[in-house]
Design a protein around this motif. Structure first.
Motif, mmCIF file in Angstrom:
data_model
loop_
_atom_site.group_PDB
_atom_site.id
_atom_site.type_symbol
_atom_site.label_atom_id
_atom_site.label_comp_id
_atom_site.label_asym_id
_atom_site.label_seq_id
_atom_site.Cartn_x
_atom_site.Cartn_y
_atom_site.Cartn_z
ATOM 1 N N ASP A 77 0.824 -1.208 0.000
ATOM 2 C CA ASP A 77 0.000 0.000 0.000
ATOM 3 C C ASP A 77 0.860 1.261 0.000
ATOM 4 O O ASP A 77 0.524 2.249 -0.671
ATOM 5 C CB ASP A 77 -0.917 0.013 1.224
ATOM 6 N N LEU A 78 1.963 1.233 0.746
ATOM 7 C CA LEU A 78 2.842 2.400 0.838
ATOM 8 C C LEU A 78 3.597 2.619 -0.478
ATOM 9 O O LEU A 78 3.639 3.730 -1.011
ATOM 10 C CB LEU A 78 3.831 2.197 1.987
ATOM 11 N N SER A 81 1.259 3.748 -3.305
ATOM 12 C CA SER A 81 0.280 4.765 -2.902
ATOM 13 C C SER A 81 0.183 5.887 -3.934
ATOM 14 O O SER A 81 1.126 6.169 -4.682
ATOM 15 C CB SER A 81 0.652 5.352 -1.540
ATOM 16 N N ARG A 82 -0.959 6.544 -3.960
ATOM 17 C CA ARG A 82 -1.187 7.662 -4.880
ATOM 18 C C ARG A 82 -0.176 8.780 -4.642
ATOM 19 O O ARG A 82 0.289 9.427 -5.593
ATOM 20 C CB ARG A 82 -2.610 8.194 -4.698
#
Length: 318
Positions: A77-78, A81-82
């Protein structure tokens, strides 16, 4: 995941800091809760032997989980990430890719040499330096750090003069750039993003009680002259909940990768302390293996199969 301090930082301010100074520093970029969740997904104390699961390896006083995209959803996720992608989209002018990533734990003592991260490899062998733009993202996951991040001011603009060097010595830095060494006193949740052409290191330390945890990953603008640049990726497909061509391109799906996972580790890269701990870990497994081999040697194979069926039937009834 991210703190308001980092989320609210204008993208232009981050990019300008990297381009002008060679680095960007945020004292608290990710929340303490997310740091704890990241570390809960990594077991630095268990070394896998003859096990198919991705695990931790040891190199000297450092431990690495290189395949963190296969093991840690929070790391995935990190890294995807956007916020990270927006920084890359703004910084790079051409196609960019994630070229390496890993959890790293340093224990007791370390003397890291001064270096840049624009490495060019042939297999696992370093053969030179490349001119491609790139960014190193370095997240700190520990409190009370006696080993600050060190960066030589403006070195991203002139380090190419020393592309023939693997490392730069402490004596050379003290002689020529002592007054230009910047120290960043990082803490749990800190983030440093730096130009991979900048000369940097973790400051040497010796403290038997200290453990330093980091998550780092590198993104390079891989040009057509460097096909195959980057480490091989293992990604747990369960983690990919943000399907898009952008993500697949960033992770290198369908792209040739010639570098093996780093570090190049084996029993020979372990300290005596860790080798003894490994023997203690293996002792009960060795005894179990001896008993199992005796049984398979002395009993007919058909009888062993019948015993397994009987045990499975008894368990299924409960």
């Amino acid at each position: 995941m991210y703190t308001s301090q980092f989320n609210d930082m204008p993208l232009s301010e981050i990019i300008n800091s990297i381009k002008e100074q060679g680095y960007f520093f945020c004292e608290t970029a990710i929340t303490e809760q997310h740091v704890d969740q990241l570390l809960s997904e990594v077991d630095f104390n268990t070394i896998l032997v003859n096990n198919n699961d991705p695990g931790v390896v040891i190199s000297g006083t450092q431990r690495f989980l290189t395949h963190c995209l296969a093991k840690s959803k929070k790391a995935y996720d990190l890294i995807t990430s956007r916020r990270v992608l927006d920084i890359c989209n703004t910084y790079f002018t051409e196609r960019y890719q994630l070229t390496n990533h890993r959890f790293c734990q340093m224990r007791r003592t370390l003397h890291m040499p001064w270096h840049t991260d624009n490495n060019l490899q042939h297999g696992s062998q370093l053969v030179g330096k490349h001119p491609m733009p790139g960014l190193l993202f370095l997240f700190y996951l520990s409190e009370g750090n006696p080993s600050p991040f060190q960066y030589i001011k403006d070195s991203h603009t002139w380090s190419h003069k020393y592309d023939h060097e693997i490392y730069l010595s402490d004596r050379w830095v003290e002689t020529h750039h002592q007054n230009e060494v910047l120290n960043f006193n990082v803490s749990k949740g800190s983030l440093i993003i730096c130009d991979i052409h900048g000369i940097h290191r973790a400051a040497p330390f010796s403290d038997p009680r200290h453990v330093r945890n980091t998550l780092l990953f590198q993104v390079d603008q891989v040009g057509s002259h460097y096909i195959g640049h980057g480490e091989q990726n293992l990604v747990n497909t369960e983690f990919i909940d943000n399907f898009s061509p952008e993500i697949f391109d960033y992770l290198g799906f369908g792209v040739r990768r010639d570098y093996p996972a780093s570090p190049n580790s084996s029993a020979a890269t372990m300290t005596m302390h860790d080798l003894l701990n490994l023997q203690r870990q293996l002792l009960p497994l060795t005894l179990k293996a001896v008993v199992k081999n005796l049984v398979t040697t002395l009993l007919p194979a058909e009888l062993i199969v019948d015993l397994k069926r009987t045990i499975w039937t008894m368990k299924s009834k409960h």
